[in-house]
Write an enzyme that holds these catalytic residues in place. Structure first.
Site, PDB file in Angstrom:
ATOM      1  N   ASP A  86       9.457 -21.204  -2.063  1.00 46.49           N
ATOM      2  CA  ASP A  86       8.475 -21.522  -1.026  1.00 46.49           C
ATOM      3  C   ASP A  86       9.213 -21.610   0.298  1.00 46.49           C
ATOM      4  O   ASP A  86      10.167 -22.379   0.431  1.00 46.49           O
ATOM      5  CB  ASP A  86       7.789 -22.843  -1.376  1.00 46.49           C
ATOM      6  CG  ASP A  86       6.629 -23.164  -0.436  1.00 46.49           C
ATOM      7  OD1 ASP A  86       6.694 -22.834   0.757  1.00 46.49           O
ATOM      8  OD2 ASP A  86       5.661 -23.784  -0.921  1.00 46.49           O
ATOM      9  N   ASP A  97       3.706 -19.840   6.372  1.00 43.94           N
ATOM     10  CA  ASP A  97       4.193 -20.516   5.170  1.00 43.94           C
ATOM     11  C   ASP A  97       3.780 -19.658   3.967  1.00 43.94           C
ATOM     12  O   ASP A  97       2.646 -19.161   3.922  1.00 43.94           O
ATOM     13  CB  ASP A  97       3.512 -21.891   5.175  1.00 43.94           C
ATOM     14  CG  ASP A  97       3.852 -22.798   4.030  1.00 43.94           C
ATOM     15  OD1 ASP A  97       4.690 -22.445   3.197  1.00 43.94           O
ATOM     16  OD2 ASP A  97       3.238 -23.891   3.962  1.00 43.94           O
ATOM     17  N   HIS A 157      -3.351 -26.163   3.590  1.00 43.48           N
ATOM     18  CA  HIS A 157      -3.416 -26.967   4.821  1.00 43.48           C
ATOM     19  C   HIS A 157      -3.622 -26.102   6.047  1.00 43.48           C
ATOM     20  O   HIS A 157      -3.122 -24.984   6.132  1.00 43.48           O
ATOM     21  CB  HIS A 157      -2.104 -27.758   4.974  1.00 43.48           C
ATOM     22  CG  HIS A 157      -0.882 -26.930   4.687  1.00 43.48           C
ATOM     23  ND1 HIS A 157      -0.148 -26.347   5.675  1.00 43.48           N
ATOM     24  CD2 HIS A 157      -0.299 -26.530   3.514  1.00 43.48           C
ATOM     25  CE1 HIS A 157       0.843 -25.648   5.129  1.00 43.48           C
ATOM     26  NE2 HIS A 157       0.774 -25.731   3.815  1.00 43.48           N
ATOM     27  N   HIS A 165       1.087 -29.563   8.389  1.00 44.16           N
ATOM     28  CA  HIS A 165      -0.125 -30.103   7.756  1.00 44.16           C
ATOM     29  C   HIS A 165      -1.006 -30.709   8.848  1.00 44.16           C
ATOM     30  O   HIS A 165      -0.858 -31.869   9.208  1.00 44.16           O
ATOM     31  CB  HIS A 165       0.226 -31.144   6.690  1.00 44.16           C
ATOM     32  CG  HIS A 165       0.823 -30.521   5.464  1.00 44.16           C
ATOM     33  ND1 HIS A 165       0.114 -30.352   4.293  1.00 44.16           N
ATOM     34  CD2 HIS A 165       2.035 -29.989   5.238  1.00 44.16           C
ATOM     35  CE1 HIS A 165       0.888 -29.745   3.394  1.00 44.16           C
ATOM     36  NE2 HIS A 165       2.062 -29.520   3.938  1.00 44.16           N
ATOM     37  N   GLU A 190      -2.749 -22.363  -1.036  1.00 43.22           N
ATOM     38  CA  GLU A 190      -1.699 -22.368  -2.053  1.00 43.22           C
ATOM     39  C   GLU A 190      -2.119 -22.980  -3.381  1.00 43.22           C
ATOM     40  O   GLU A 190      -1.871 -24.137  -3.647  1.00 43.22           O
ATOM     41  CB  GLU A 190      -0.428 -23.054  -1.532  1.00 43.22           C
ATOM     42  CG  GLU A 190      -0.613 -24.395  -0.862  1.00 43.22           C
ATOM     43  CD  GLU A 190       0.704 -24.916  -0.278  1.00 43.22           C
ATOM     44  OE1 GLU A 190       1.724 -24.898  -0.987  1.00 43.22           O
ATOM     45  OE2 GLU A 190       0.696 -25.355   0.878  1.00 43.22           O
ATOM     46  N   GLU A 285       1.162 -18.532  -2.457  1.00 45.34           N
ATOM     47  CA  GLU A 285       0.748 -19.019  -1.132  1.00 45.34           C
ATOM     48  C   GLU A 285       0.843 -17.926  -0.070  1.00 45.34           C
ATOM     49  O   GLU A 285       1.819 -17.177  -0.019  1.00 45.34           O
ATOM     50  CB  GLU A 285       1.638 -20.199  -0.711  1.00 45.34           C
ATOM     51  CG  GLU A 285       1.316 -20.744   0.673  1.00 45.34           C
ATOM     52  CD  GLU A 285       2.132 -21.969   1.062  1.00 45.34           C
ATOM     53  OE1 GLU A 285       3.248 -22.135   0.535  1.00 45.34           O
ATOM     54  OE2 GLU A 285       1.654 -22.737   1.906  1.00 45.34           O
TER      55      GLU A 285
HETATM   56 MN    MN Z   1       4.788 -23.385   1.322  1.00 47.14          MN
HETATM   57 MN    MN Z   2       2.139 -24.774   2.420  1.00 47.19          MN
END
Ligand code: MN
Ligand code: MN
Length: 301
Positions: A86, A97, A157, A165, A190, A285
């Site tokens: 990640d 992200d 998020h 976030h 995600e 994600e």
């Molecule tokens: Mn992530």
């Molecule tokens: Mn994330």
């Protein structure tokens, strides 16, 4: 509707992430040290003109999130595992992200298929006016079709500049979330998937390797003050790893200072999150931009 400059930075950040996603399978393999994966990906982000938005996470099997290598980490990718890589890039605070799950155990492969499919279905349903609870329902039902279970207490998020976030969450299960998706917003979606007989929740593990700056005053030791000044100067807004302090301070100094800084609440840490029943977890994600009638993936094709 959209500011051109932020959008340009989000797009550029997403392009770097999309490029690195393709390299993950050749970087993250059994026998490779986790620290090598973290450092290699973080270096490639800089080589392409971005910066890591947070330390690269390497989540093996039941470790769902927030593991990054501490300095001198001995962990290597074991055979027969599932590993979530990640990572995110920031350009002037504009963050994208993503996560790629690599799988070295055929019996865990359906978990990866389920999280990929849940993500694809969620993105298809993601447009202005849709309630975030509806996205949770789509993700949950996609995963249940595989006879598997979503992790209920991890979410996607909304993303804003320097804020990973940013208030609104994207649930991975159906439930009450009246908030609606709006045009121009950026979200990371995600889904996390585990076995049907697992608890389907994560709990705090005993260690923490990712930190964030909280406030500039409090410590009494000179060394702690110096480390805190460095943290504030370099990582005041986004998470950091103790590895990232290694260029400026001795490893022991960093270790002692972080304990002191956490005690004085100048720095907080994110515990490693582990599936409660130690079941394997897969994660997919992407970061998306909400447009007028649909959403565009920023971190992939
Ligand atoms: Mn992530
Ligand atoms: Mn994330």
């Amino acid at each position: 509707m959209f500011d051109a400059q932020p959008l340009e930075s989000f797009r550029k950040s997403g392009e770097i992430v999309a490029r690195l996603r393709k390299e993950v399978p050749s970087i993250a393999k059994p026998g490779v040290p986790a620290i090598k994966i973290c450092e290699e990906l973080e270096q490639k982000m800089r080589d392409h003109g971005g910066k890591p938005a947070f330390p690269v996470n390497v989540g093996i099997n039941e470790v769902a999130a927030h593991y990054t290598s501490p300095p001198g980490d001995a962990l290597t990718i074991p055979g027969g595992c599932l590993a979530k890589i990640d990572f995110g890039v920031q350009i002037d605070g504009y963050v994208t992200d993503t996560s790629v799950t690599v799988c070295f155990e055929p019996k865990f492969q359906p978990l990866v298929q389920a999280s990929d499919e849940a993500l694809a279905n969620a993105i298809r349903a993601f447009r202005p006016g849709v309630k975030l609870s509806e996205i949770g329902r789509v993700i949950q039902s996609s995963i249940q079709k595989f006879g598997l279970r979503p992790i209920s207490n991890l979410t996607g998020h909304k993303i804003e500049r320097f804020t990973i976030h940013a208030g609104k969450s994207v649930p991975n299960v159906s439930g009450l979330n009246g908030a609606k998706i709006e045009e121009g917003e950026i979200y990371a979606i995600e889904p996390f998937v585990t076995l049907s007989n697992a608890a389907g929740v994560v709990v705090n593990g005993s260690s923490a390797y990712i930190y964030r700056f909280v406030k500039p005053k409090g410590p009494t030791f000179d060394e702690s003050k110096k480390v805190l000044e460095y943290i504030q100067a370099n990582f005041s807004t986004l998470p950091f790893a103790s590895r990232w302090l290694g260029g400026a301070f001795e490893r022991e100094t960093v270790k002692k200072a972080l304990i002191d800084l956490i005690k004085h609440k100048c720095v907080s840490s994110y515990p490693v999150l582990v599936e409660q029943t130690s079941s394997p977890v897969a994660q997919s994600e992407h970061t998306v931009l909400v447009e007028r009638d649909n959403s565009t993936i920023l971190t992939g094709p």
